[in-house]
Design an enzyme around this catalytic site. Structure first.
Site, PDB file in Angstrom:
ATOM      1  N   ARG A 286       0.837  -1.205   0.000  1.00 56.96           N
ATOM      2  CA  ARG A 286       0.000   0.000   0.000  1.00 56.96           C
ATOM      3  C   ARG A 286       0.873   1.258   0.000  1.00 56.96           C
ATOM      4  O   ARG A 286       1.006   1.917  -1.013  1.00 56.96           O
ATOM      5  CB  ARG A 286      -0.950  -0.033   1.224  1.00 56.96           C
ATOM      6  CG  ARG A 286      -2.143   0.905   1.111  1.00 56.96           C
ATOM      7  CD  ARG A 286      -1.872   2.339   1.533  1.00 56.96           C
ATOM      8  NE  ARG A 286      -1.399   2.452   2.910  1.00 56.96           N
ATOM      9  CZ  ARG A 286      -0.927   3.589   3.422  1.00 56.96           C
ATOM     10  NH1 ARG A 286      -0.876   4.686   2.692  1.00 56.96           N
ATOM     11  NH2 ARG A 286      -0.474   3.626   4.672  1.00 56.96           N
ATOM     12  N   ASP A 287       1.508   1.552   1.115  1.00 55.16           N
ATOM     13  CA  ASP A 287       2.294   2.788   1.197  1.00 55.16           C
ATOM     14  C   ASP A 287       3.464   2.740   0.214  1.00 55.16           C
ATOM     15  O   ASP A 287       3.897   3.770  -0.308  1.00 55.16           O
ATOM     16  CB  ASP A 287       2.822   2.965   2.632  1.00 55.16           C
ATOM     17  CG  ASP A 287       2.915   4.423   3.056  1.00 55.16           C
ATOM     18  OD1 ASP A 287       2.613   5.299   2.240  1.00 55.16           O
ATOM     19  OD2 ASP A 287       3.299   4.682   4.212  1.00 55.16           O
TER      20      ASP A 287
ATOM     21  N   HIS B 298       4.442   4.127  12.750  1.00 52.53           N
ATOM     22  CA  HIS B 298       4.583   4.067  11.294  1.00 52.53           C
ATOM     23  C   HIS B 298       5.600   5.140  10.904  1.00 52.53           C
ATOM     24  O   HIS B 298       5.301   6.334  10.962  1.00 52.53           O
ATOM     25  CB  HIS B 298       3.212   4.332  10.668  1.00 52.53           C
ATOM     26  CG  HIS B 298       3.221   4.478   9.190  1.00 52.53           C
ATOM     27  ND1 HIS B 298       2.734   3.499   8.349  1.00 52.53           N
ATOM     28  CD2 HIS B 298       3.642   5.477   8.381  1.00 52.53           C
ATOM     29  CE1 HIS B 298       2.855   3.898   7.085  1.00 52.53           C
ATOM     30  NE2 HIS B 298       3.394   5.093   7.082  1.00 52.53           N
TER      31      HIS B 298
ATOM     32  N   HIS C 268       8.833   6.822   8.434  1.00 51.16           N
ATOM     33  CA  HIS C 268       9.532   6.924   7.143  1.00 51.16           C
ATOM     34  C   HIS C 268      10.985   7.259   7.445  1.00 51.16           C
ATOM     35  O   HIS C 268      11.308   7.713   8.537  1.00 51.16           O
ATOM     36  CB  HIS C 268       8.865   7.992   6.270  1.00 51.16           C
ATOM     37  CG  HIS C 268       7.574   7.523   5.675  1.00 51.16           C
ATOM     38  ND1 HIS C 268       7.430   7.230   4.336  1.00 51.16           N
ATOM     39  CD2 HIS C 268       6.376   7.253   6.249  1.00 51.16           C
ATOM     40  CE1 HIS C 268       6.186   6.813   4.124  1.00 51.16           C
ATOM     41  NE2 HIS C 268       5.523   6.820   5.254  1.00 51.16           N
TER      42      HIS C 268
ATOM     43  N   CYS D 109       4.235   9.270   0.529  1.00 46.72           N
ATOM     44  CA  CYS D 109       2.868   9.739   0.310  1.00 46.72           C
ATOM     45  C   CYS D 109       2.870  10.699  -0.871  1.00 46.72           C
ATOM     46  O   CYS D 109       3.591  11.691  -0.864  1.00 46.72           O
ATOM     47  CB  CYS D 109       2.369  10.443   1.572  1.00 46.72           C
ATOM     48  SG  CYS D 109       0.781  11.254   1.357  1.00 46.72           S
TER      49      CYS D 109
HETATM   50  N1  COA Z   1     -13.237   4.295  -4.549  1.00 38.90           N
HETATM   51  C1  COA Z   1     -13.515   4.518  -5.852  1.00 38.90           C
HETATM   52  N2  COA Z   1     -13.975   5.680  -6.344  1.00 38.90           N
HETATM   53  C2  COA Z   1     -14.191   6.675  -5.459  1.00 38.90           C
HETATM   54  C3  COA Z   1     -13.920   6.517  -4.089  1.00 38.90           C
HETATM   55  C4  COA Z   1     -13.423   5.278  -3.642  1.00 38.90           C
HETATM   56  N3  COA Z   1     -13.150   5.062  -2.353  1.00 38.90           N
HETATM   57  N4  COA Z   1     -14.234   7.659  -3.463  1.00 38.90           N
HETATM   58  C5  COA Z   1     -14.658   8.522  -4.406  1.00 38.90           C
HETATM   59  N5  COA Z   1     -14.636   7.924  -5.610  1.00 38.90           N
HETATM   60  C6  COA Z   1     -15.013   8.510  -6.899  1.00 38.90           C
HETATM   61  C7  COA Z   1     -16.386   9.144  -6.868  1.00 38.90           C
HETATM   62  O1  COA Z   1     -17.354   8.190  -7.158  1.00 38.90           O
HETATM   63  C8  COA Z   1     -16.253  10.208  -7.927  1.00 38.90           C
HETATM   64  O2  COA Z   1     -16.309   9.592  -9.196  1.00 38.90           O
HETATM   65  P1  COA Z   1     -16.887  10.373 -10.474  1.00 38.90           P
HETATM   66  O3  COA Z   1     -15.973  11.521 -10.715  1.00 38.90           O
HETATM   67  O4  COA Z   1     -16.811   9.338 -11.540  1.00 38.90           O
HETATM   68  O5  COA Z   1     -18.258  10.779 -10.075  1.00 38.90           O
HETATM   69  C9  COA Z   1     -14.818  10.699  -7.751  1.00 38.90           C
HETATM   70  O6  COA Z   1     -14.117   9.602  -7.144  1.00 38.90           O
HETATM   71  C10 COA Z   1     -14.710  11.935  -6.866  1.00 38.90           C
HETATM   72  O7  COA Z   1     -15.414  11.687  -5.672  1.00 38.90           O
HETATM   73  P2  COA Z   1     -15.510  12.778  -4.506  1.00 38.90           P
HETATM   74  O8  COA Z   1     -16.346  12.216  -3.416  1.00 38.90           O
HETATM   75  O9  COA Z   1     -15.909  14.112  -5.077  1.00 38.90           O
HETATM   76  O10 COA Z   1     -14.063  12.809  -3.949  1.00 38.90           O
HETATM   77  P3  COA Z   1     -12.921  13.909  -4.097  1.00 38.90           P
HETATM   78  O11 COA Z   1     -12.589  14.176  -5.530  1.00 38.90           O
HETATM   79  O12 COA Z   1     -13.195  15.043  -3.195  1.00 38.90           O
HETATM   80  O13 COA Z   1     -11.687  13.081  -3.508  1.00 38.90           O
HETATM   81  C11 COA Z   1     -11.135  11.269  -2.035  1.00 38.90           C
HETATM   82  C12 COA Z   1     -11.742  12.639  -2.178  1.00 38.90           C
HETATM   83  C13 COA Z   1     -10.920  11.043  -0.543  1.00 38.90           C
HETATM   84  C14 COA Z   1     -12.087  10.207  -2.584  1.00 38.90           C
HETATM   85  C15 COA Z   1      -9.796  11.196  -2.802  1.00 38.90           C
HETATM   86  O14 COA Z   1      -9.054  12.352  -2.492  1.00 38.90           O
HETATM   87  C16 COA Z   1      -9.001   9.974  -2.472  1.00 38.90           C
HETATM   88  O15 COA Z   1      -9.346   8.854  -2.807  1.00 38.90           O
HETATM   89  N6  COA Z   1      -7.837  10.160  -1.801  1.00 38.90           N
HETATM   90  C17 COA Z   1      -6.965   9.057  -1.438  1.00 38.90           C
HETATM   91  C18 COA Z   1      -5.733   9.604  -0.872  1.00 38.90           C
HETATM   92  C19 COA Z   1      -4.710   8.529  -0.588  1.00 38.90           C
HETATM   93  O16 COA Z   1      -4.845   7.360  -0.872  1.00 38.90           O
HETATM   94  N7  COA Z   1      -3.612   9.001   0.008  1.00 38.90           N
HETATM   95  C20 COA Z   1      -2.527   8.171   0.327  1.00 38.90           C
HETATM   96  C21 COA Z   1      -2.734   7.404   1.560  1.00 38.90           C
HETATM   97  S1  COA Z   1      -2.423   8.300   3.025  1.00 38.90           S
HETATM   98 ZN    ZN Z   2       3.402   6.321   5.355  1.00 35.56          ZN
END
Ligand code: COA
Ligand code: ZN
Length: 311
Positions: A12-13, A207, A209, A240
Site C-alpha cells: 500500500r504505502d 509508522h 519513514h 505519500c
Molecule cells: N473508490 C472509488 N472511487 C471513489 C472513491 C473510492 N473510495 N471515493 C470517491 N470515488 C469517486 C467518486 O465516485 C467520484 O467519481 P466520479 O468523478 O466518476 O463521479 C470521484 O471519485 C470523486 O469523488 P468525490 O467524493 O468528489 O471525492 P474527491 O474528488 O473530493 O476526492 C477522495 C476525495 C478522498 C475520494 C480522494 O481524495 C481519495 O481517494 N484520496 C486518497 C488519498 C490517498 O490514498 N492518500 C494516500 C494514503 S495516506
Molecule cells: Zn506512510
C-alpha cells in the site's frame, strides 16, 4: 524472548507512490512472497479514488486474485464509505482510515479539513458498522511533523486523537511520521503519553519513514516507550504522493535485523524477506532505500563474514 510485530505496508504505502502501473500479477506475487516471509499482518492496498491514486485502480482484482490469506490479516486503506463498501464486498473487514493531524496535509490528501474527516469517519462507521464488528486502524498522518506546517503541537494532536477515540473503543492508532522528519525524543514522549492515557481503550503502532535517516532511531524510541507494533515496507519503498519531500517507509529488512540483533523476535524469516525485496526492487519506477539488503548475510545476523566470502 521479547517479541514485536512488524506490519508490512509495502503493497500500500510502498506502491502508491510509484508512477508506473505495477501489473496486478506482480502485486500478487509480491504479496505472496511477503506472506512467505512470515508477516501476519499486511496492508494490501487501498480502495481509494482511482483518479487520486491510479496505482490502486486494480484493488478488486488484487484481492480476488490473492484469495484467502491463511493466518494473515490483510488490511486495506479506505478514505470514505465508498471505499469501505468496496472493501467489504471484496471480503476484507480489516480497514484503515487515514486522518491527518494537520489540516493542510489532510486537505492535500483527501481534500477536506481534519474535522470533516472525523465527521466522515463517524458517518462511515454508523453506516457500515453499526454492530462494531470491523477492525479499524486509524492512520494518524503527520502526528509529529507536517510537510506544510512543520513540527506538530503535541497537545493539539493529542486532543484531536481523543476526539477520534471518543467515536468508539478498540481503534488501533498508527502514530505516523508521514514525512520522516520526526525526532526520537518527540516519538518517545508522545508514544508514552498515548500508552499511559489510553490504557486498554486503544492500541498503538509506530509508522515511520526514513527520509532523513532517523527511521531506526525513531523505532527504538517508540519501542522504549512501550510500542510493540511497527510498520515497514519491503526494500524501503514508499512515500505519500500528497506529502512533498517525503521518501520511503523504514525498510522492513532494517527493522527485522535490528530487532533480531537486539534479541527481540519478529517472526520474520530474513532470507525470504530479502527474496521478496528483489521483486520490490525490480519494479520499474520503484525507489528503494534501507541498509540491510547491502550487508552480507552473516554480518546481518550478528556474526563475522567468513574470510573466503569477504569482498
Ligand atoms: N473508490 C472509488 N472511487 C471513489 C472513491 C473510492 N473510495 N471515493 C470517491 N470515488 C469517486 C467518486 O465516485 C467520484 O467519481 P466520479 O468523478 O466518476 O463521479 C470521484 O471519485 C470523486 O469523488 P468525490 O467524493 O468528489 O471525492 P474527491 O474528488 O473530493 O476526492 C477522495 C476525495 C478522498 C475520494 C480522494 O481524495 C481519495 O481517494 N484520496 C486518497 C488519498 C490517498 O490514498 N492518500 C494516500 C494514503 S495516506
Ligand atoms: Zn506512510
Amino acid at each position: 524472548m521479547d517479541k514485536v510485530e512488524i506490519v508490512e505496508v509495502g503493497p500500500r504505502d510502498g506502491l502508491q507512490i510509484i508512477p508506473q502501473f505495477v501489473p496486478t500479477a506482480t502485486k500478487i506475487a509480491m504479496i505472496r512472497a511477503l506472506v512467505a516471509a512470515g508477516f501476519k499482518r499486511m496492508e494490501l492496498g487501498s480502495f481509494v479514488s482511482p483518479k487520486a491514486v491510479p496505482q490502486m485502480a486494480d484493488m478488486d482484482e488484487v484481492v480476488a486474485g490473492l484469495g484467502p490469506l491463511l493466518g494473515v490479516r490483510g488490511m486495506v486503506l479506505v478514505p470514505n464509505s465508498i471505499g469501505a463498501k468496496r472493501a467489504i464486498a471484496a471480503g476484507i473487514t480489516d480497514l484503515i482510515f487515514v486522518i491527518s493531524m494537520s489540516d493542510s496535509h489532510n486537505r492535500s490528501n483527501v481534500r477536506r479539513p481534519t474535522d470533516a474527516s472525523i465527521e466522515d469517519l463517524r458517518a462511515m462507521l454508523a453506516e457500515i458498522d453499526p454492530d462494531k464488528r470491523l477492525k479499524l486502524r486509524i492512520g494518524l498522518a503527520t502526528t509529529f511533523h507536517c510537510p506544510f506546517e512543520g513540527v506538530m503541537d503535541e497537545g493539539k494532536v493529542f486532543a484531536t486523537m481523543e476526539r477520534i477515540a471518543a467515536l468508539r473503543d478498540g481503534f488501533e492508532f498508527s502514530l505516523s511520521d508521514t514525512t520522516g522528519m520526526a525526532m526520537p525524543d518527540h516519538v518517545k514522549r508522545f508514544s508514552k503519553r498515548c500508552l499511559d492515557a489510553f490504557g486498554s481503550r486503544a492500541t498503538f503502532c509506530f509508522h515511520g519513514h526514513d527520509t532523513a535517516g532517523y527511521g531506526i532511531a525513531n523505532v527504538l524510541a517508540a519501542w522504549e516507550a512501550g510500542i510493540k507494533s511497527f510498520d515497514g515496507a519491503v526494500a524501503g519503498l514508499g512515500g505519500c504522493p500528497f506529502a512533498p519531500g517525503a521518501t520511503g517507509n523504514i525498510a522492513s529488512e532494517d527493522m527485522v535485523t535490528f530487532f533480531h540483533r537486539m534479541g527481540v523476535d519478529t517472526g520474520i524469516d530474513i532470507d525470504r524477506l530479502l527474496e521478496a525485496g528483489k521483486i520490490a526492487a525490480s519494479l520499474p519506477g520503484a525507489v528503494t532505500s534501507g541498509h540491510a539488503r547491502a550487508i552480507p548475510r552473516q554480518r546481518l545476523m550478528g556474526d563475522g563474514v567468513p574470510l573466503k566470502d569477504a569482498a
